[in-house]
Write a protein that holds these residues in place. Sequence first.
Motif, PDB file in Angstrom:
ATOM      1  N   LYS A  23    -196.110 -64.830-124.448  1.00 58.63           N
ATOM      2  CA  LYS A  23    -197.260 -64.781-125.355  1.00 58.63           C
ATOM      3  C   LYS A  23    -197.885 -63.396-125.512  1.00 58.63           C
ATOM      4  CE  LYS A  23    -198.501 -69.351-123.652  1.00 58.63           C
ATOM      5  NZ  LYS A  23    -199.367 -70.010-122.678  1.00 58.63           N
ATOM      6  N   ASP A  24    -197.412 -62.432-124.731  1.00 60.28           N
ATOM      7  CA  ASP A  24    -198.127 -61.154-124.701  1.00 60.28           C
ATOM      8  C   ASP A  24    -197.663 -60.143-125.750  1.00 60.28           C
ATOM      9  OD1 ASP A  24    -199.588 -62.159-122.710  1.00 60.28           O
ATOM     10  OD2 ASP A  24    -198.955 -60.749-121.154  1.00 60.28           O
ATOM     11  N   TYR A  25    -197.059 -60.644-126.797  1.00 63.12           N
ATOM     12  CA  TYR A  25    -196.536 -59.718-127.810  1.00 63.12           C
ATOM     13  C   TYR A  25    -197.621 -58.933-128.532  1.00 63.12           C
ATOM     14  CZ  TYR A  25    -197.211 -64.341-129.885  1.00 63.12           C
ATOM     15  OH  TYR A  25    -197.713 -65.559-130.197  1.00 63.12           O
ATOM     16  N   ASN A  26    -198.875 -59.348-128.399  1.00 61.18           N
ATOM     17  CA  ASN A  26    -199.945 -58.620-129.097  1.00 61.18           C
ATOM     18  C   ASN A  26    -200.497 -57.450-128.295  1.00 61.18           C
ATOM     19  OD1 ASN A  26    -200.101 -59.831-131.592  1.00 61.18           O
ATOM     20  ND2 ASN A  26    -201.238 -61.578-130.777  1.00 61.18           N
ATOM     21  N   TYR A  27    -200.110 -57.310-127.025  1.00 58.25           N
ATOM     22  CA  TYR A  27    -200.691 -56.269-126.175  1.00 58.25           C
ATOM     23  C   TYR A  27    -199.714 -55.123-125.978  1.00 58.25           C
ATOM     24  CZ  TYR A  27    -203.814 -60.161-125.510  1.00 58.25           C
ATOM     25  OH  TYR A  27    -204.664 -61.184-125.755  1.00 58.25           O
ATOM     26  N   GLU A  28    -200.186 -53.939-126.300  1.00 56.01           N
ATOM     27  CA  GLU A  28    -199.308 -52.761-126.312  1.00 56.01           C
ATOM     28  C   GLU A  28    -198.640 -52.493-124.970  1.00 56.01           C
ATOM     29  OE1 GLU A  28    -198.568 -50.937-128.853  1.00 56.01           O
ATOM     30  OE2 GLU A  28    -200.189 -50.952-130.311  1.00 56.01           O
ATOM     31  N   GLY A  29    -199.326 -52.831-123.884  1.00 57.69           N
ATOM     32  CA  GLY A  29    -198.801 -52.491-122.564  1.00 57.69           C
ATOM     33  C   GLY A  29    -197.772 -53.474-122.057  1.00 57.69           C
ATOM     34  N   SER A  30    -197.619 -54.624-122.711  1.00 53.45           N
ATOM     35  CA  SER A  30    -196.732 -55.654-122.176  1.00 53.45           C
ATOM     36  C   SER A  30    -195.264 -55.259-122.325  1.00 53.45           C
ATOM     37  CB  SER A  30    -196.993 -56.986-122.892  1.00 53.45           C
ATOM     38  OG  SER A  30    -196.652 -56.857-124.244  1.00 53.45           O
ATOM     39  N   ALA A  31    -194.432 -55.884-121.495  1.00 53.69           N
ATOM     40  CA  ALA A  31    -193.000 -55.563-121.541  1.00 53.69           C
ATOM     41  C   ALA A  31    -192.380 -56.064-122.834  1.00 53.69           C
ATOM     42  CB  ALA A  31    -192.305 -56.192-120.335  1.00 53.69           C
ATOM     43  N   ILE A  32    -192.836 -57.240-123.280  1.00 53.19           N
ATOM     44  CA  ILE A  32    -192.258 -57.781-124.513  1.00 53.19           C
ATOM     45  C   ILE A  32    -192.610 -56.883-125.703  1.00 53.19           C
ATOM     46  CG2 ILE A  32    -194.217 -59.359-124.961  1.00 53.19           C
ATOM     47  CD1 ILE A  32    -190.528 -60.121-125.718  1.00 53.19           C
ATOM     48  N   ARG A  33    -193.828 -56.285-125.643  1.00 57.85           N
ATOM     49  CA  ARG A  33    -194.216 -55.385-126.733  1.00 57.85           C
ATOM     50  C   ARG A  33    -193.366 -54.106-126.708  1.00 57.85           C
ATOM     51  NH1 ARG A  33    -198.641 -55.563-130.188  1.00 57.85           N
ATOM     52  NH2 ARG A  33    -198.495 -53.792-131.571  1.00 57.85           N
ATOM     53  N   THR A  34    -193.026 -53.677-125.499  1.00 56.34           N
ATOM     54  CA  THR A  34    -192.132 -52.509-125.392  1.00 56.34           C
ATOM     55  C   THR A  34    -190.800 -52.815-126.068  1.00 56.34           C
ATOM     56  OG1 THR A  34    -193.149 -52.046-123.262  1.00 56.34           O
ATOM     57  CG2 THR A  34    -191.146 -50.832-123.771  1.00 56.34           C
ATOM     58  N   LEU A  35    -190.320 -54.041-125.829  1.00 61.20           N
ATOM     59  CA  LEU A  35    -189.045 -54.430-126.460  1.00 61.20           C
ATOM     60  C   LEU A  35    -189.185 -54.540-127.973  1.00 61.20           C
ATOM     61  CD1 LEU A  35    -187.578 -57.166-124.087  1.00 61.20           C
ATOM     62  CD2 LEU A  35    -186.629 -54.922-124.594  1.00 61.20           C
ATOM     63  N   ILE A  36    -190.324 -55.093-128.405  1.00 63.31           N
ATOM     64  CA  ILE A  36    -190.559 -55.228-129.858  1.00 63.31           C
ATOM     65  C   ILE A  36    -190.579 -53.849-130.503  1.00 63.31           C
ATOM     66  CG2 ILE A  36    -192.314 -55.840-131.588  1.00 63.31           C
ATOM     67  CD1 ILE A  36    -193.073 -58.194-129.754  1.00 63.31           C
ATOM     68  N   ASP A  37    -191.300 -52.913-129.859  1.00 63.36           N
ATOM     69  CA  ASP A  37    -191.375 -51.549-130.413  1.00 63.36           C
ATOM     70  C   ASP A  37    -189.988 -50.927-130.502  1.00 63.36           C
ATOM     71  OD1 ASP A  37    -194.040 -51.721-130.737  1.00 63.36           O
ATOM     72  OD2 ASP A  37    -194.611 -50.462-129.043  1.00 63.36           O
ATOM     73  N   LEU A  38    -189.215 -51.168-129.472  1.00 58.26           N
ATOM     74  CA  LEU A  38    -187.866 -50.594-129.440  1.00 58.26           C
ATOM     75  C   LEU A  38    -187.000 -51.180-130.556  1.00 58.26           C
ATOM     76  CD1 LEU A  38    -186.106 -48.708-127.643  1.00 58.26           C
ATOM     77  CD2 LEU A  38    -185.317 -50.767-126.491  1.00 58.26           C
ATOM     78  N   LEU A  39    -187.092 -52.518-130.700  1.00 58.00           N
ATOM     79  CA  LEU A  39    -186.301 -53.177-131.747  1.00 58.00           C
ATOM     80  C   LEU A  39    -186.761 -52.740-133.137  1.00 58.00           C
ATOM     81  CD1 LEU A  39    -186.034 -56.800-130.363  1.00 58.00           C
ATOM     82  CD2 LEU A  39    -184.142 -55.279-130.873  1.00 58.00           C
ATOM     83  N   ALA A  40    -188.082 -52.619-133.307  1.00 56.63           N
ATOM     84  CA  ALA A  40    -188.626 -52.203-134.611  1.00 56.63           C
ATOM     85  C   ALA A  40    -188.165 -50.789-134.934  1.00 56.63           C
ATOM     86  CB  ALA A  40    -190.152 -52.283-134.600  1.00 56.63           C
ATOM     87  N   TYR A  41    -188.188 -49.932-133.912  1.00 57.44           N
ATOM     88  CA  TYR A  41    -187.762 -48.542-134.120  1.00 57.44           C
ATOM     89  C   TYR A  41    -186.287 -48.498-134.502  1.00 57.44           C
ATOM     90  CZ  TYR A  41    -186.705 -43.680-133.215  1.00 57.44           C
ATOM     91  OH  TYR A  41    -186.289 -42.391-133.351  1.00 57.44           O
ATOM     92  N   ASN A  42    -185.499 -49.287-133.795  1.00 56.28           N
ATOM     93  CA  ASN A  42    -184.062 -49.314-134.071  1.00 56.28           C
ATOM     94  C   ASN A  42    -183.781 -49.847-135.488  1.00 56.28           C
ATOM     95  OD1 ASN A  42    -181.325 -51.045-133.768  1.00 56.28           O
ATOM     96  ND2 ASN A  42    -181.270 -49.188-132.566  1.00 56.28           N
ATOM     97  N   THR A  43    -184.497 -50.912-135.829  1.00 51.83           N
ATOM     98  CA  THR A  43    -184.317 -51.488-137.172  1.00 51.83           C
ATOM     99  C   THR A  43    -184.741 -50.488-138.240  1.00 51.83           C
ATOM    100  OG1 THR A  43    -184.879 -53.616-136.200  1.00 51.83           O
ATOM    101  CG2 THR A  43    -184.890 -53.484-138.601  1.00 51.83           C
ATOM    102  N   PHE A  44    -185.884 -49.862-137.992  1.00 49.42           N
ATOM    103  CA  PHE A  44    -186.401 -48.865-138.942  1.00 49.42           C
ATOM    104  C   PHE A  44    -185.400 -47.714-139.101  1.00 49.42           C
ATOM    105  CE2 PHE A  44    -188.611 -44.794-139.363  1.00 49.42           C
ATOM    106  CZ  PHE A  44    -189.224 -44.981-140.587  1.00 49.42           C
TER     107      PHE A  44
END
Lengths: 138, 583
Positions: free
Chosen positions: B32-53
């Motif tokens: 559930k922590d995808y909304n918090y910048e410090g969470s591990a899942i958010r780190t993965l989301i950022d990485l995936l978004a960067y890769n997709t971008f």
Amino acid sequence: MQLIGKNLHSDLPFFLSKNSFTQDINLKKDRSAIQQSVINIVLTRLGERPFVNTLGTNVYDLMFENMNPSNPNDDINILGYKYTIKNALDIHEPRIYCDDVIFSVDPSNVYLLNIDVVYGDTNSSSLQTVRVSIERTR
Amino acid sequence: MAKAKPPVLGSLDYEEIKTSLINYLKAQSIIKDYNYEGSAIRTLIDLLAYNTFYYAYYMNMVASEMFIDSAQRIESLISLTKPLGYTVSGRRSARAKLLVTGIDIGALEVGTFPEHEVFYGINEDGLEFTFVNLETSIIQDSDTLIEVTEGELIVDSSAINTFDFDKQKYYITNENVDMSSIRVRVKLSGEEDYTTWKLVGNIGSNFQTEDNIYFIERLTSGGYAVQFGFTNSLGKSLQEGDLLEVRHVISSGSVANGIYQFRAGEPRGYTPGNLDVGTSCDECDPSNGGLDQPNIDLIKFVAPKWFSSQGRAVTKRDYQALILNSNLVNDENDFIVFGGEEIYPPRYGRVFVSLSGLEEANISKLLTILKENSVITILPEYVQPKTVDYRVEIAFKLKNQFLTPSQRQELENDIKQYIQRNFIEYNKFNLELYSDEVSQSVNSAYINDATLSSEDFSISMRVAGVPNEELVVNSSNEFNIGMNQNLRITSELTDSLNRKYAIHVVTTSQTDINKMISLRAFNTDTNVEIPGSFGEIDIKKGILRIPAISQVDYTAILPLAKKYINAGINVNNIYLTKVVSRT
């Protein structure tokens, strides 16, 4: 309202450890999820995360600062780091408020710097402390 | 579990990609922590978004660079235009015209000033540049005008040593070479002298296997390849034992523009006289025309037209492409091409070219290029540019009725400046001004202050008439002239009998507006009609012809019915004469 035990927050663990009963990944929940997030923010370098250049702190630079090992918190050089950490947590971790950041040098290893982040969650008055340690390798 | 929102495909915005991933995760309740910048899942989301971008951007660039319309990199355009037979030029040297003095004509060989003489020019920053004359000039006088080109002259007399016989190519690897300076001379085995071979621009030309020709290819690395023909293909090929000399100039680009201080370099031992450069002359030009890299928009404009015409100019656009490719004009607003059918009276089989600011020598050079490429039934002709002024008056509506006179004045001035800054241009061909575009822009810029519509515009054109010369106007816009009105002329007209007269547009019915009708003249002293032909007018088509009767200069003022300026065949000035407010 206390967050602990309510499974309001859940996150992946950094080390992706396996739960031997469920054979699934052990999730970090509530207090430990927040704690992991705090550590992650403190240890992220500014500019490290693409497109989120305000996320993180510059604590690694502390390794190269002059400071008084017996009481680093009074050192004027350290105050800026304290502010940066508090500011980063205020912006990027809305689940907590940062009460204090305390620096200490390990007496047995002067290259090991401990950073204790004292915080409370926004729904409770009790404070938590999480320790982040950084060490010069040479 | 809520239904996952489908991801946004094709987005090039990092935040949009990230939001899309977060929305997808919202459908599950385990992490559930995808909304918090410090969470591990958010780190993965950022990485995936960067890769997709990263890949979305990369694929977008790859796709864009595959087509002429969307390509942005010069390397892509070099490759894309190669099948069209178009060679993208690279850096271009500045040119200047110098008055060279002190030439000992008697000592010159058959009155020719030799090529490759060195001159030095100093720009305003004190930097010195080398200029050379690339052509020999036939001269009559000890003081003569010489055209010089900026750059370091390279004459590779032993080019055959690095010649690739298999590919029949000689490579010029320096990317700063001015392509137009390349000259190829060949001495085939058995021949006594070098001969200059001819550069061929495209394969549409009628060249044969045994012609002395070569082609130039732009290398994607930035340099050039001089290509000779293969056996049984276009042009002769070079063999062992032949000699090759390739000349080119390495240009400094635009930094050598604007130089007007020159001095002669050391003569190379074969130019008699104490050469010097005159301080100034009427025909002397400061150095100009230097370019660091080719204009990408120009390549996109010219290359397809070059291909469609195959080197033969048939349509108006073919002529435009040829002129732009000649390097004698800078951009498409410096000239106009129009067909004989576009003028009144029509002259079929002619194409007219009008240029501003080009010297006579260059005009004839350009006409030669056009004639060489014209088909047999079309004759290109140069016409002196005629200047037509347009006057625009605007009365916008105030939104706030309670402005003080000074506030109102300030707003009027402000809007006038805004329109002048964004829409008004002077002394150019192909000018356009559309009232609805201006209105939209003003309405959005002054959303709280003013309302402007096309109806608030009043546009008129002013055309100058010369004594004893016919005046023909083809405005491509309906004249706003009512029935039975005098033509507005700024001065009193006088004919050869010294009679003062006014030209009258006599319309008897509404249908007269839609056809060519004769103009009539009335003596302004006696008010009696003067017999004779005083021209004709087609109000609907915007055509006016006044014969060579007037003995004085005059200006005809022709109000336009349609609220736009589409400048037609003349050099135009647009003046914003009045901006007023109304309540």
